[in-house]
Motif scaffolding. Structure first.
Motif, PDB file in Angstrom:
ATOM      1  N   ASN A   1       0.807  -1.216   0.000  1.00  0.00           N
ATOM      2  CA  ASN A   1       0.000   0.000   0.000  1.00  0.00           C
ATOM      3  C   ASN A   1       0.842   1.268   0.000  1.00  0.00           C
ATOM      4  OD1 ASN A   1      -2.496  -1.193  -0.126  1.00  0.00           O
ATOM      5  ND2 ASN A   1      -2.788  -1.244   2.086  1.00  0.00           N
ATOM      6  N   PHE A   2       2.012   1.236   0.653  1.00  0.00           N
ATOM      7  CA  PHE A   2       2.804   2.462   0.673  1.00  0.00           C
ATOM      8  C   PHE A   2       4.006   2.421  -0.265  1.00  0.00           C
ATOM      9  CE2 PHE A   2       6.197   0.748   3.195  1.00  0.00           C
ATOM     10  CZ  PHE A   2       5.648   0.012   4.226  1.00  0.00           C
ATOM     11  N   CYS A   3       4.179   1.323  -0.984  1.00  0.00           N
ATOM     12  CA  CYS A   3       5.181   1.269  -2.042  1.00  0.00           C
ATOM     13  C   CYS A   3       4.505   1.627  -3.374  1.00  0.00           C
ATOM     14  CB  CYS A   3       5.800  -0.116  -2.136  1.00  0.00           C
ATOM     15  SG  CYS A   3       6.846  -0.540  -0.728  1.00  0.00           S
ATOM     16  N   ASP A   4       5.282   1.604  -4.440  1.00  0.00           N
ATOM     17  CA  ASP A   4       4.745   1.810  -5.783  1.00  0.00           C
ATOM     18  C   ASP A   4       3.565   0.872  -5.970  1.00  0.00           C
ATOM     19  OD1 ASP A   4       4.227   2.000  -8.459  1.00  0.00           O
ATOM     20  OD2 ASP A   4       6.238   1.465  -9.118  1.00  0.00           O
ATOM     21  N   HIS A   5       2.410   1.375  -6.375  1.00  0.00           N
ATOM     22  CA  HIS A   5       1.190   0.570  -6.439  1.00  0.00           C
ATOM     23  C   HIS A   5       1.177  -0.414  -7.599  1.00  0.00           C
ATOM     24  CE1 HIS A   5      -0.854   2.441  -3.097  1.00  0.00           C
ATOM     25  NE2 HIS A   5      -0.427   3.604  -3.535  1.00  0.00           N
ATOM     26  N   LYS A   6       2.157  -0.368  -8.484  1.00  0.00           N
ATOM     27  CA  LYS A   6       2.256  -1.373  -9.534  1.00  0.00           C
ATOM     28  C   LYS A   6       2.865  -2.621  -8.925  1.00  0.00           C
ATOM     29  CE  LYS A   6       2.991   2.063 -13.189  1.00  0.00           C
ATOM     30  NZ  LYS A   6       3.956   2.554 -14.208  1.00  0.00           N
ATOM     31  N   VAL A   7       2.072  -3.652  -8.778  1.00  0.00           N
ATOM     32  CA  VAL A   7       2.518  -4.834  -8.038  1.00  0.00           C
ATOM     33  C   VAL A   7       3.295  -5.770  -8.961  1.00  0.00           C
ATOM     34  CG1 VAL A   7       1.801  -6.743  -6.562  1.00  0.00           C
ATOM     35  CG2 VAL A   7       0.534  -4.595  -6.518  1.00  0.00           C
ATOM     36  N   HIS A   8       4.615  -5.569  -8.974  1.00  0.00           N
ATOM     37  CA  HIS A   8       5.484  -6.458  -9.743  1.00  0.00           C
ATOM     38  C   HIS A   8       6.486  -7.092  -8.797  1.00  0.00           C
ATOM     39  CE1 HIS A   8       3.847  -5.063 -13.521  1.00  0.00           C
ATOM     40  NE2 HIS A   8       4.149  -3.807 -13.226  1.00  0.00           N
ATOM     41  N   THR A   9       5.996  -7.681  -7.729  1.00  0.00           N
ATOM     42  CA  THR A   9       6.876  -8.254  -6.728  1.00  0.00           C
ATOM     43  C   THR A   9       7.545  -9.517  -7.244  1.00  0.00           C
ATOM     44  OG1 THR A   9       4.990  -9.435  -5.807  1.00  0.00           O
ATOM     45  CG2 THR A   9       5.577  -7.346  -4.777  1.00  0.00           C
ATOM     46  N   SER A  10       8.593  -9.928  -6.529  1.00  0.00           N
ATOM     47  CA  SER A  10       9.331 -11.118  -6.918  1.00  0.00           C
ATOM     48  C   SER A  10       8.429 -12.337  -6.906  1.00  0.00           C
ATOM     49  CB  SER A  10      10.509 -11.322  -5.954  1.00  0.00           C
ATOM     50  OG  SER A  10      11.317 -10.163  -5.919  1.00  0.00           O
ATOM     51  N   SER A  11       8.740 -13.294  -7.758  1.00  0.00           N
ATOM     52  CA  SER A  11       7.890 -14.470  -7.884  1.00  0.00           C
ATOM     53  C   SER A  11       7.977 -15.379  -6.664  1.00  0.00           C
ATOM     54  CB  SER A  11       8.284 -15.267  -9.142  1.00  0.00           C
ATOM     55  OG  SER A  11       9.645 -15.654  -9.070  1.00  0.00           O
ATOM     56  N   ILE A  12       9.048 -15.230  -5.881  1.00  0.00           N
ATOM     57  CA  ILE A  12       9.208 -16.016  -4.660  1.00  0.00           C
ATOM     58  C   ILE A  12       8.762 -15.162  -3.482  1.00  0.00           C
ATOM     59  CG2 ILE A  12      10.836 -17.211  -3.158  1.00  0.00           C
ATOM     60  CD1 ILE A  12      12.576 -17.691  -5.624  1.00  0.00           C
ATOM     61  N   GLU A  13       7.805 -15.678  -2.697  1.00  0.00           N
ATOM     62  CA  GLU A  13       7.265 -14.939  -1.561  1.00  0.00           C
ATOM     63  C   GLU A  13       7.536 -15.732  -0.288  1.00  0.00           C
ATOM     64  OE1 GLU A  13       3.218 -14.450  -2.663  1.00  0.00           O
ATOM     65  OE2 GLU A  13       3.659 -12.987  -4.230  1.00  0.00           O
ATOM     66  N   ALA A  14       8.023 -15.047   0.746  1.00  0.00           N
ATOM     67  CA  ALA A  14       8.484 -15.716   1.960  1.00  0.00           C
ATOM     68  C   ALA A  14       7.385 -15.830   3.003  1.00  0.00           C
ATOM     69  CB  ALA A  14       9.677 -14.962   2.534  1.00  0.00           C
ATOM     70  N   GLY A  15       7.628 -16.702   3.987  1.00  0.00           N
ATOM     71  CA  GLY A  15       6.653 -16.916   5.052  1.00  0.00           C
ATOM     72  C   GLY A  15       6.985 -16.210   6.344  1.00  0.00           C
ATOM     73  N   SER A  16       8.160 -15.553   6.432  1.00  0.00           N
ATOM     74  CA  SER A  16       8.536 -14.852   7.656  1.00  0.00           C
ATOM     75  C   SER A  16       9.461 -13.689   7.333  1.00  0.00           C
ATOM     76  CB  SER A  16       9.239 -15.807   8.631  1.00  0.00           C
ATOM     77  OG  SER A  16      10.535 -16.143   8.148  1.00  0.00           O
ATOM     78  N   ILE A  17       9.539 -12.741   8.261  1.00  0.00           N
ATOM     79  CA  ILE A  17      10.418 -11.585   8.093  1.00  0.00           C
ATOM     80  C   ILE A  17      11.872 -12.035   8.057  1.00  0.00           C
ATOM     81  CG2 ILE A  17      11.133  -9.376   9.072  1.00  0.00           C
ATOM     82  CD1 ILE A  17       8.277  -9.350   8.106  1.00  0.00           C
ATOM     83  N   ASP A  18      12.225 -12.971   8.912  1.00  0.00           N
ATOM     84  CA  ASP A  18      13.602 -13.462   8.961  1.00  0.00           C
ATOM     85  C   ASP A  18      14.022 -14.057   7.617  1.00  0.00           C
ATOM     86  OD1 ASP A  18      15.996 -14.013  10.563  1.00  0.00           O
ATOM     87  OD2 ASP A  18      15.488 -16.107  10.235  1.00  0.00           O
ATOM     88  N   THR A  19      13.123 -14.775   6.976  1.00  0.00           N
ATOM     89  CA  THR A  19      13.419 -15.337   5.655  1.00  0.00           C
ATOM     90  C   THR A  19      13.613 -14.234   4.622  1.00  0.00           C
ATOM     91  OG1 THR A  19      12.156 -17.335   6.164  1.00  0.00           O
ATOM     92  CG2 THR A  19      12.595 -16.891   3.842  1.00  0.00           C
ATOM     93  N   LEU A  20      12.792 -13.186   4.677  1.00  0.00           N
ATOM     94  CA  LEU A  20      12.934 -12.064   3.748  1.00  0.00           C
ATOM     95  C   LEU A  20      14.317 -11.428   3.862  1.00  0.00           C
ATOM     96  CD1 LEU A  20       9.500 -10.207   4.084  1.00  0.00           C
ATOM     97  CD2 LEU A  20      10.288 -11.555   2.142  1.00  0.00           C
ATOM     98  N   VAL A  21      14.783 -11.227   5.086  1.00  0.00           N
ATOM     99  CA  VAL A  21      16.100 -10.624   5.303  1.00  0.00           C
ATOM    100  C   VAL A  21      17.198 -11.499   4.700  1.00  0.00           C
ATOM    101  CG1 VAL A  21      17.803 -10.031   7.076  1.00  0.00           C
ATOM    102  CG2 VAL A  21      15.414  -9.325   7.343  1.00  0.00           C
ATOM    103  N   LYS A  22      17.098 -12.796   4.900  1.00  0.00           N
ATOM    104  CA  LYS A  22      18.110 -13.705   4.359  1.00  0.00           C
ATOM    105  C   LYS A  22      18.088 -13.725   2.830  1.00  0.00           C
ATOM    106  CE  LYS A  22      18.173 -16.675   8.447  1.00  0.00           C
ATOM    107  NZ  LYS A  22      17.808 -17.987   9.041  1.00  0.00           N
ATOM    108  N   ILE A  23      16.883 -13.621   2.251  1.00  0.00           N
ATOM    109  CA  ILE A  23      16.770 -13.580   0.788  1.00  0.00           C
ATOM    110  C   ILE A  23      17.462 -12.333   0.239  1.00  0.00           C
ATOM    111  CG2 ILE A  23      15.137 -13.258  -1.118  1.00  0.00           C
ATOM    112  CD1 ILE A  23      13.200 -15.091   0.370  1.00  0.00           C
ATOM    113  N   VAL A  24      17.238 -11.195   0.892  1.00  0.00           N
ATOM    114  CA  VAL A  24      17.885  -9.958   0.458  1.00  0.00           C
ATOM    115  C   VAL A  24      19.402 -10.075   0.574  1.00  0.00           C
ATOM    116  CG1 VAL A  24      18.209  -7.507   1.007  1.00  0.00           C
ATOM    117  CG2 VAL A  24      15.910  -8.491   0.974  1.00  0.00           C
ATOM    118  N   ASP A  25      19.882 -10.660   1.662  1.00  0.00           N
ATOM    119  CA  ASP A  25      21.326 -10.807   1.873  1.00  0.00           C
ATOM    120  C   ASP A  25      21.997 -11.571   0.737  1.00  0.00           C
ATOM    121  OD1 ASP A  25      21.313  -9.414   4.247  1.00  0.00           O
ATOM    122  OD2 ASP A  25      21.183 -11.209   5.514  1.00  0.00           O
TER     123      ASP A  25
END
Length: 307
Positions: A206-230
């Motif tokens: 909602n507060f990012c660019d409203h064009k939803v082109h997110t990555s095809s892989i979606e994580a189940g936890s915040i900790d996983t998101l951080v590791k993916i970015v790393d």
């Protein structure tokens, strides 16, 4: 109709087996079967379809079971409310939290609550918002802690605290050089998000660019998101309380979100017929020991919760 009969049909619904339901209720199987049959006769309809295995509720039975759950919930409230009026705080508390709140709140909350209110039997479950609302409406849980507003007229919300979001960015991402980010600086092409079903996912989009082109892989936890970015570059959005989970090196990848700040409201929610004011304040007091003071709702700092 007796409260005991209502307990029997709820046990039968939970186990879908007469013998196991009888064991749960500490009665013999013939006793339970007879009492269930008498209730069906009194109501003039079948609550359970016995022609299938395991047995299952009829359509009418589903509605009866839902009302039985609410009746027993209110009876339990009444008994425990009387005790609290006499100066005691005992009984049980069934509490749910969403997965993007529980890791930061739950461990310290349990310790504080058990220390301050040892006479309360605490049961906490981690559930997504949709499931929490269903269980609250059916009186399967007493209260919950999640992100609000819900815009649900059947539920009462009591704000507890407000949490900022921050961006966690890979050094290899083009926006890493920015010292702060606005929504226009955050294209969703490089954004890693939680999977469908998490309310935090919608808040982020909602507060990012409203064009939803997110990555095809979606994580189940915040900790996983951080590791993916790393490992994979890009960036993600994390709650303020997750910062303490990061290493000093990882904290260098954080950037504030400004103009406007990205914030979420975390509230305690209850049914409108909930009456255990003392228990709500017990939960609130324990949370005030866990959450930093600058994040707490100003009203919660000054006043007790009144129903």
């Amino acid at each position: 109709m007796t409260l005991q009969q209502l307990e029997y049909i709820l046990a039968l619904d939970k186990t879908r087996h007469f013998v196991r339901a009888a064991e749960m209720c500490s009665v013999t199987q013939p006793t339970l079967s007879t009492m269930v049959q008498k209730l069906e006769d009194e109501l003039g309809c079948l609550i359970f379809d016995r022609s299938v295995q395991p047995i299952e509720p009829t359509e009418a039975g589903k509605q009866i079971l839902q009302q039985a759950q609410i009746i027993l919930f209110n009876i339990r409230q009444l008994k425990e409310h009387v005790v609290s009026m006499k100066g005691g705080l005992t009984g049980s508390l069934s509490l749910a939290m969403i997965p993007t709140v529980a890791p930061y709140l739950l461990p310290k909350f349990i310790a504080a609550f058990k220390k301050n209110y040892p006479e309360i039997s605490l049961q906490v479950t981690e559930l997504r918002t949709e499931t929490i609302i269903e269980k609250l409406n059916s009186a399967e849980i007493d209260m919950a802690i999640l992100a609000t507003p819900l815009n649900n007229s059947k539920i009462l919300e009591v704000p507890l605290y407000y949490e900022k979001f921050v961006a966690y960015i890979s050094p290899g991402d083009p926006i890493y050089c920015k010292q702060e980010l606005t929504p226009n600086d955050m294209p969703t092409e490089n954004l890693w998000v939680l999977e469908e079903g998490h309310c935090l996912r919608n808040q982020v989009l909602n507060f990012c660019d409203h064009k939803v082109h997110t990555s095809s892989i979606e994580a189940g936890s915040i900790d996983t998101l951080v590791k993916i970015v790393d490992i994979n570059c890009g960036y993600t959005i994390i709650p303020e309380l997750h910062i303490d989970f990061l290493t000093e090196e990882q904290k260098k990848n954080l950037r504030p979100i400004v103009r406007p700040e990205a914030t979420r409201e975390i509230s305690m929610i209850i049914r409108h017929d909930y009456v255990r004011e003392g228990l709500m304040n017990a939960v609130a007091d324990s949370i005030k020991q866990v959450i930093p003071a600058h994040m707490l709702d100003e009203r919660l700092k000054k006043f007790a919760i009144k129903l």
